[in-house]
Scaffold this motif. Structure first.
Motif, PDB file in Angstrom:
ATOM      1  N   ASN A  33       1.006  -1.270  -0.141  1.00 42.30           N
ATOM      2  CA  ASN A  33      -0.053   0.098  -0.118  1.00 42.30           C
ATOM      3  C   ASN A  33       0.824   1.142   0.149  1.00 42.30           C
ATOM      4  OD1 ASN A  33      -2.180   1.711   0.378  1.00 42.30           O
ATOM      5  ND2 ASN A  33      -1.827   1.828   2.515  1.00 42.30           N
ATOM      6  N   LEU A  34       0.701   1.917  -0.935  1.00 42.45           N
ATOM      7  CA  LEU A  34       1.555   3.230  -0.989  1.00 42.45           C
ATOM      8  C   LEU A  34       0.738   4.347  -0.680  1.00 42.45           C
ATOM      9  CD1 LEU A  34       3.055   2.453  -4.570  1.00 42.45           C
ATOM     10  CD2 LEU A  34       3.887   1.862  -2.420  1.00 42.45           C
ATOM     11  N   ALA A  35       1.144   5.013   0.492  1.00 40.11           N
ATOM     12  CA  ALA A  35       0.365   5.961   1.207  1.00 40.11           C
ATOM     13  C   ALA A  35       0.475   7.575   1.143  1.00 40.11           C
ATOM     14  CB  ALA A  35       0.284   5.554   2.697  1.00 40.11           C
ATOM     15  N   CYS A  39      -1.613  12.413   0.833  1.00 41.32           N
ATOM     16  CA  CYS A  39      -1.100  13.123   2.070  1.00 41.32           C
ATOM     17  C   CYS A  39      -0.595  14.483   1.353  1.00 41.32           C
ATOM     18  CB  CYS A  39      -0.001  12.454   2.955  1.00 41.32           C
ATOM     19  SG  CYS A  39      -0.481  11.159   3.703  1.00 41.32           S
ATOM     20  N   MET A  40      -0.133  14.571   0.127  1.00 39.09           N
ATOM     21  CA  MET A  40       0.142  15.777  -0.562  1.00 39.09           C
ATOM     22  C   MET A  40      -0.860  16.737  -1.050  1.00 39.09           C
ATOM     23  SD  MET A  40       3.241  14.805  -0.581  1.00 39.09           S
ATOM     24  CE  MET A  40       4.431  15.792  -1.495  1.00 39.09           C
ATOM     25  N   ASP A  41      -0.685  17.954  -1.154  1.00 39.94           N
ATOM     26  CA  ASP A  41      -1.526  18.916  -1.494  1.00 39.94           C
ATOM     27  C   ASP A  41      -1.083  19.489  -2.916  1.00 39.94           C
ATOM     28  OD1 ASP A  41      -3.637  19.999   0.850  1.00 39.94           O
ATOM     29  OD2 ASP A  41      -1.529  19.622   1.787  1.00 39.94           O
ATOM     30  N   SER A 122       4.487   4.472  -9.266  1.00 39.81           N
ATOM     31  CA  SER A 122       3.912   4.925  -7.988  1.00 39.81           C
ATOM     32  C   SER A 122       5.107   4.500  -6.916  1.00 39.81           C
ATOM     33  CB  SER A 122       2.705   4.191  -7.592  1.00 39.81           C
ATOM     34  OG  SER A 122       1.676   4.360  -8.833  1.00 39.81           O
ATOM     35  N   LEU A 123       5.679   3.607  -6.604  1.00 40.96           N
ATOM     36  CA  LEU A 123       6.594   3.280  -5.789  1.00 40.96           C
ATOM     37  C   LEU A 123       7.513   4.401  -5.625  1.00 40.96           C
ATOM     38  CD1 LEU A 123       7.529   1.480  -3.475  1.00 40.96           C
ATOM     39  CD2 LEU A 123       8.626   0.086  -5.116  1.00 40.96           C
ATOM     40  N   SER A 124       8.409   4.691  -7.028  1.00 39.30           N
ATOM     41  CA  SER A 124       9.176   5.954  -6.993  1.00 39.30           C
ATOM     42  C   SER A 124       8.718   7.125  -6.403  1.00 39.30           C
ATOM     43  CB  SER A 124       9.490   6.075  -8.379  1.00 39.30           C
ATOM     44  OG  SER A 124       9.966   4.905  -9.084  1.00 39.30           O
ATOM     45  N   VAL A 125       7.276   7.382  -6.612  1.00 40.03           N
ATOM     46  CA  VAL A 125       6.874   8.653  -6.141  1.00 40.03           C
ATOM     47  C   VAL A 125       6.791   8.560  -4.680  1.00 40.03           C
ATOM     48  CG1 VAL A 125       4.659   9.960  -5.892  1.00 40.03           C
ATOM     49  CG2 VAL A 125       5.355   9.330  -8.150  1.00 40.03           C
ATOM     50  N   ASP A 126       6.349   7.334  -4.067  1.00 37.51           N
ATOM     51  CA  ASP A 126       6.208   7.128  -2.669  1.00 37.51           C
ATOM     52  C   ASP A 126       7.438   7.385  -1.976  1.00 37.51           C
ATOM     53  OD1 ASP A 126       3.922   6.537  -0.811  1.00 37.51           O
ATOM     54  OD2 ASP A 126       5.142   4.677  -0.393  1.00 37.51           O
ATOM     55  N   THR A 232       4.060  -0.860   4.203  1.00 43.04           N
ATOM     56  CA  THR A 232       5.257  -1.660   4.701  1.00 43.04           C
ATOM     57  C   THR A 232       6.371  -0.628   3.809  1.00 43.04           C
ATOM     58  OG1 THR A 232       5.008  -2.725   2.422  1.00 43.04           O
ATOM     59  CG2 THR A 232       4.239  -3.926   4.631  1.00 43.04           C
ATOM     60  N   LYS A 233       6.334   0.307   3.189  1.00 40.94           N
ATOM     61  CA  LYS A 233       7.500   1.110   2.641  1.00 40.94           C
ATOM     62  C   LYS A 233       7.860   2.131   3.389  1.00 40.94           C
ATOM     63  CE  LYS A 233       7.688  -1.611  -1.084  1.00 40.94           C
ATOM     64  NZ  LYS A 233       8.754  -2.583  -1.168  1.00 40.94           N
ATOM     65  N   VAL A 234       7.124   2.233   4.670  1.00 38.54           N
ATOM     66  CA  VAL A 234       7.965   3.395   5.402  1.00 38.54           C
ATOM     67  C   VAL A 234       9.408   3.136   5.728  1.00 38.54           C
ATOM     68  CG1 VAL A 234       5.534   3.791   6.715  1.00 38.54           C
ATOM     69  CG2 VAL A 234       7.225   2.359   7.650  1.00 38.54           C
TER      70      VAL A 234
END
Length: 270
Positions: A33-35, A39-41, A122-126, A232-234
């Motif tokens: 899950n890429l979270a 959270c970005m505006d 998406s993972l790169s953005v995260d 899990t990507k934190v």
């Protein structure tokens, strides 16, 4: 049961021996899950307007408690603003497929791999967002709190994050909650916090907690003004506080804390 001398397939019938049915759809793999992106505006950067967008914030004015005399307006007060910029960058990967494999393969390989490539984007953005989160927290000691070695993620730590933001006049996101991100292992500790005034103690007297306690999908709990999700990507910190343990980062993010842009609101894949 077949009789001992009966054969289900005659070995002499060779064209049947090696027949295999191939499933033409890949089994779902394990994607995190890429979270961070929600959270970005987001701010728009229209096409044909360069690579950099500039933002500004008006400086706050102080209260004036000195009355003025009639006919004498006094001196004007200073006004100003603070600016910042975001410059977009391009990241890219690609795969190559021959027209032969596209036309003869038993599965829609191009379509399937496009999904995998979208997840990688998406993972790169995260991960880029986490890098910025950590850099910002490292530059402001008030924005960072370290849980002592031997302690665990709990309601007290969450409340400290929540009220520290309010103490800096940070506003929650639309809906009245701060988004929070934590690792599933932190979520385990958080949802099992049985200290006085802890999570389990609160859920005894909370209808929401009785209906939906623990982790449901990627949601943990909405509690103490924070709507928590897991990922899990934190990032992690090895040898956390020199204690020989791995420290997992958790985040609580306010409104307009992090701004992002992309050309004409090009969105990241789900």
């Amino acid at each position: 049961m077949f009789p001992a001398l009966m054969r289900t397939v005659n070995p002499a019938i060779q064209h049947i021996q090696d027949v295999v049915y191939f499933q033409r759809k890949a089994i779902d793999n394990l994607k995190a899950n890429l979270a961070t992106y929600p959270c970005m505006d987001r701010q728009p950067l229209p096409m044909k307007n360069g690579k950099t967008i500039q933002f500004y914030v008006n400086t706050l004015m102080s209260a004036n408690t000195v009355p003025i005399s009639e006919g004498t307006p006094g001196s004007p007060i200073d006004n100003g603003s603070v600016k910042n910029t975001v410059t977009i960058s391009q990241y890219g990967d690609y795969m190559s497929f021959s027209d032969l494999i596209d036309k003869t393969g038993i599965s829609p390989i191009v379509k399937e791999q496009a999904v995998e490539l979208g997840y990688a984007a998406s993972l790169s953005v995260d991960l880029l967002n986490y890098t910025q989160f950590d850099a910002t927290a490292a530059a402001d000691s008030v924005a960072r709190q370290d849980i002592p070695v031997g302690s665990y993620m709990n309601a007290s730590a969450a409340r400290q994050a929540y009220h520290s933001l309010l103490a800096r006049d940070v506003k929650p996101k639309d809906g009245g909650f701060f988004p929070g991100i934590m690792h599933p292992l932190q979520a385990f500790d958080y949802t099992n916090d049985n200290t006085a005034g802890g999570v389990l103690d609160l859920l005894k007297y909370n209808d929401y907690g009785r209906i939906k306690s623990g982790i449901q999908g990627n949601s943990v709990l909405t509690l103490d003004g924070i709507r928590w999700v897991i990922s899990t990507k934190v990032p992690t910190t090895a040898n956390y506080l020199s204690g020989g343990n791995t420290g997992y980062h958790a985040y609580v993010i306010g409104k307009n804390a992090f701004l992002c842009t992309s050309l004409s609101f090009t969105d990241v894949p789900d």
